[in-house]
Design a protein around this motif. Structure first.
Motif, PDB file in Angstrom:
ATOM      1  N   LEU A   1     -11.592   3.246   1.873  1.00 27.65           N
ATOM      2  CA  LEU A   1     -10.188   2.825   1.916  1.00 27.65           C
ATOM      3  C   LEU A   1      -9.991   1.708   2.936  1.00 27.65           C
ATOM      4  O   LEU A   1      -9.346   0.697   2.637  1.00 27.65           O
ATOM      5  CB  LEU A   1      -9.289   4.019   2.255  1.00 27.65           C
ATOM      6  CG  LEU A   1      -7.814   3.688   2.479  1.00 27.65           C
ATOM      7  CD1 LEU A   1      -7.154   3.226   1.183  1.00 27.65           C
ATOM      8  CD2 LEU A   1      -7.078   4.882   3.060  1.00 27.65           C
ATOM      9  N   ILE A   2     -10.547   1.878   4.123  1.00 27.39           N
ATOM     10  CA  ILE A   2     -10.394   0.857   5.164  1.00 27.39           C
ATOM     11  C   ILE A   2     -11.012  -0.460   4.703  1.00 27.39           C
ATOM     12  O   ILE A   2     -10.435  -1.536   4.884  1.00 27.39           O
ATOM     13  CB  ILE A   2     -10.994   1.339   6.503  1.00 27.39           C
ATOM     14  CG1 ILE A   2     -10.174   2.510   7.067  1.00 27.39           C
ATOM     15  CG2 ILE A   2     -11.076   0.202   7.513  1.00 27.39           C
ATOM     16  CD1 ILE A   2      -8.711   2.188   7.363  1.00 27.39           C
ATOM     17  N   LYS A   3     -12.173  -0.401   4.081  1.00 29.92           N
ATOM     18  CA  LYS A   3     -12.808  -1.616   3.556  1.00 29.92           C
ATOM     19  C   LYS A   3     -11.925  -2.262   2.497  1.00 29.92           C
ATOM     20  O   LYS A   3     -11.771  -3.484   2.464  1.00 29.92           O
ATOM     21  CB  LYS A   3     -14.183  -1.294   2.971  1.00 29.92           C
ATOM     22  CG  LYS A   3     -15.212  -0.981   4.016  1.00 29.92           C
ATOM     23  CD  LYS A   3     -16.527  -0.564   3.371  1.00 29.92           C
ATOM     24  CE  LYS A   3     -17.458  -0.017   4.426  1.00 29.92           C
ATOM     25  NZ  LYS A   3     -18.575   0.737   3.866  1.00 29.92           N
TER      26      LYS A   3
ATOM     27  N   VAL B   1       2.691   9.966   9.593  1.00 28.47           N
ATOM     28  CA  VAL B   1       2.501   8.838  10.497  1.00 28.47           C
ATOM     29  C   VAL B   1       2.137   7.606   9.671  1.00 28.47           C
ATOM     30  O   VAL B   1       1.558   7.729   8.590  1.00 28.47           O
ATOM     31  CB  VAL B   1       1.409   9.142  11.561  1.00 28.47           C
ATOM     32  CG1 VAL B   1       0.046   9.299  10.934  1.00 28.47           C
ATOM     33  CG2 VAL B   1       1.399   8.117  12.669  1.00 28.47           C
ATOM     34  N   ASP B   2       2.521   6.446  10.170  1.00 31.99           N
ATOM     35  CA  ASP B   2       2.111   5.193   9.531  1.00 31.99           C
ATOM     36  C   ASP B   2       1.379   4.362  10.562  1.00 31.99           C
ATOM     37  O   ASP B   2       1.691   4.424  11.750  1.00 31.99           O
ATOM     38  CB  ASP B   2       3.319   4.442   8.956  1.00 31.99           C
ATOM     39  CG  ASP B   2       4.284   3.998  10.023  1.00 31.99           C
ATOM     40  OD1 ASP B   2       4.188   2.834  10.464  1.00 31.99           O
ATOM     41  OD2 ASP B   2       5.138   4.812  10.440  1.00 31.99           O
ATOM     42  N   LYS B   3       0.374   3.626  10.090  1.00 29.67           N
ATOM     43  CA  LYS B   3      -0.441   2.822  10.988  1.00 29.67           C
ATOM     44  C   LYS B   3      -0.960   1.595  10.255  1.00 29.67           C
ATOM     45  O   LYS B   3      -1.189   1.642   9.053  1.00 29.67           O
ATOM     46  CB  LYS B   3      -1.649   3.613  11.489  1.00 29.67           C
ATOM     47  CG  LYS B   3      -1.285   4.784  12.397  1.00 29.67           C
ATOM     48  CD  LYS B   3      -2.518   5.419  12.965  1.00 29.67           C
ATOM     49  CE  LYS B   3      -2.171   6.503  13.952  1.00 29.67           C
ATOM     50  NZ  LYS B   3      -1.717   6.007  15.239  1.00 29.67           N
ATOM     51  N   ALA B   4      -1.189   0.543  11.003  1.00 31.22           N
ATOM     52  CA  ALA B   4      -1.917  -0.603  10.467  1.00 31.22           C
ATOM     53  C   ALA B   4      -3.377  -0.174  10.346  1.00 31.22           C
ATOM     54  O   ALA B   4      -3.844   0.642  11.145  1.00 31.22           O
ATOM     55  CB  ALA B   4      -1.781  -1.792  11.406  1.00 31.22           C
ATOM     56  N   PRO B   5      -4.107  -0.687   9.362  1.00 27.50           N
ATOM     57  CA  PRO B   5      -5.513  -0.280   9.211  1.00 27.50           C
ATOM     58  C   PRO B   5      -6.338  -0.449  10.484  1.00 27.50           C
ATOM     59  O   PRO B   5      -7.172   0.399  10.799  1.00 27.50           O
ATOM     60  CB  PRO B   5      -6.025  -1.182   8.086  1.00 27.50           C
ATOM     61  CG  PRO B   5      -4.811  -1.477   7.275  1.00 27.50           C
ATOM     62  CD  PRO B   5      -3.690  -1.582   8.282  1.00 27.50           C
TER      63      PRO B   5
ATOM     64  N   MET C   1     -14.013   2.073  -6.735  1.00 27.23           N
ATOM     65  CA  MET C   1     -13.655   3.485  -6.601  1.00 27.23           C
ATOM     66  C   MET C   1     -13.687   3.875  -5.119  1.00 27.23           C
ATOM     67  O   MET C   1     -14.669   3.638  -4.430  1.00 27.23           O
ATOM     68  CB  MET C   1     -14.661   4.314  -7.410  1.00 27.23           C
ATOM     69  CG  MET C   1     -14.416   5.781  -7.369  1.00 27.23           C
ATOM     70  SD  MET C   1     -13.064   6.169  -8.483  1.00 27.23           S
ATOM     71  CE  MET C   1     -12.934   7.899  -8.217  1.00 27.23           C
ATOM     72  N   ILE C   2     -12.608   4.444  -4.658  1.00 27.45           N
ATOM     73  CA  ILE C   2     -12.521   4.868  -3.262  1.00 27.45           C
ATOM     74  C   ILE C   2     -12.872   6.349  -3.185  1.00 27.45           C
ATOM     75  O   ILE C   2     -12.189   7.181  -3.769  1.00 27.45           O
ATOM     76  CB  ILE C   2     -11.110   4.602  -2.695  1.00 27.45           C
ATOM     77  CG1 ILE C   2     -10.839   3.091  -2.679  1.00 27.45           C
ATOM     78  CG2 ILE C   2     -10.968   5.200  -1.306  1.00 27.45           C
ATOM     79  CD1 ILE C   2      -9.455   2.711  -2.227  1.00 27.45           C
TER      80      ILE C   2
END
Length: 133
Positions: free
Chosen positions: A8-10, A56-60, A1-2
């Motif tokens: 989320l990053i994990k 915006v989009d980004k790599a983690p 569960m986030i």
């Protein structure tokens, strides 16, 4: 569960393929013709419409700290109340590019405008998941 941005990053780190995160920052607004009841509910933090103001989009790894993402959003001059996040999976060990994220981002913005938000993780300004609806 986030339940937070950190969760989320994990989670992105444990996915079998590299990820790209899509962010749509939204402001809660009331229509000009809102009724007194709608205005009262809005003051209590209920109701209104979510209007996308920043995408915006980004790599983690480019957005590992939520506080840095919030600070970057401040640089736009746009106020926001909630950010929706979605993740895209890469293929063959290659993360999706920013160009590849454009069509999914456009679809995400349109879905949010139409009120279809169940596929996205909503976060408050502190990076905590919120329940909407």
């Amino acid at each position: 569960m986030i339940s937070s941005y950190d969760d989320l990053i994990k989670a992105t780190g444990s996915e079998p393929e590299p990820q790209r995160l899509l962010f749509v920052f939204c402001r809660a607004e009331l229509p000009d013709d809102a009724s007194p009841e709608e205005k009262a509910a809005f003051k209590r933090g209920e109701g209104g419409a979510l209007t996308p103001v920043i995408c915006v989009d980004k790599a983690p790894q480019e957005a590992s700290e939520f506080s840095a993402l919030v600070e970057e959003s401040r640089g736009t001059g746009q106020e926001w109340d909630v950010v929706f996040v979605a993740a895209m999976s890469g293929r063959g060990g290659v993360a999706p590019s920013s160009d590849e994220a454009q069509q999914p981002m456009t679809m995400m913005v349109e879905s949010i405008r139409l009120g279809h938000i169940s596929n996205y993780l909503p976060l408050d300004k502190n990076g905590n998941a919120v329940s909407l609806g």
